[in-house]
Design an enzyme around this catalytic site. Sequence first.
Site, PDB file in Angstrom:
ATOM      1  N   SER A 181       0.863  -1.208  -0.116  1.00 26.67           N
ATOM      2  CA  SER A 181       0.093   0.119   0.059  1.00 26.67           C
ATOM      3  C   SER A 181       0.855   1.112  -0.047  1.00 26.67           C
ATOM      4  CB  SER A 181      -0.978   0.129   1.227  1.00 26.67           C
ATOM      5  OG  SER A 181      -0.257   0.079   2.528  1.00 26.67           O
ATOM      6  N   LYS A 195       0.831   4.834   6.971  1.00 27.18           N
ATOM      7  CA  LYS A 195       0.420   5.568   5.788  1.00 27.18           C
ATOM      8  C   LYS A 195       1.028   6.808   5.941  1.00 27.18           C
ATOM      9  CE  LYS A 195      -2.848   2.251   4.892  1.00 27.18           C
ATOM     10  NZ  LYS A 195      -2.656   1.649   3.535  1.00 27.18           N
TER      11      LYS A 195
END
Length: 221
Positions: A49, A104
């Site tokens: 990701s 993230k």
Amino acid sequence: MHRTKENEVEKNSSKSLLREYAEAIIIAVLLALVIRAFVVQAFKIPSGSMKNTLLVGDHILVNKFVYGIKLPILNKELLHFRDPERKDIVVFRYPVDPSKDFIKRVIGLPGDTVRIQDKKVYVNDQLLVEPYVVHSDPRILPASVSPRDNMDSILIPPHSLFVMGDNRDESFDSRFWKFVDMDELKGEAFIIYWSWNGDGKLTWNPTESYIRWNRIGNLLH
């Protein structure tokens, strides 16, 4: 009699040596626990990701005191150093399942408005320049189908962050589950200390190696 005293001295010396080793091991373990709890913690990247910034098989170090010092059990902040900044790469407890850690990039800060239009991110109505972003899917999905590529403007609440993965088309992030509470932050990722590729082999050739020599020591931005 003299031999008995010698034996006693030898036994005492052995006990002292064992005690020194035991004390050294205990101190080392305590120091490791303190460092892991308050200073630096190692994490392994299990998904794509965040590629190409982070790849599956990267091992990273996370600065745990950059934003402040917390009591791990109570999750209570003892000292506050600075707030997260936009584009920091952060590790946090996944809001949907706190037993899992996610990594993230910070996109929206408290009080910001964030919207997405045709894969482009706008913060406070200004296009966010993101040279680190990659897209693996050329399709642009309408908001009625998914918030992946188009999302109406939302306001980031106090003490919260809006985060996204760099691999935008393959990241499950704030577009889907909204915000990260700052109390759930574990720290900021700052370096890749080890990296390997399960599809490679053990060689010094960087293009074929099981170990990604060219990634080791890379600072994260």
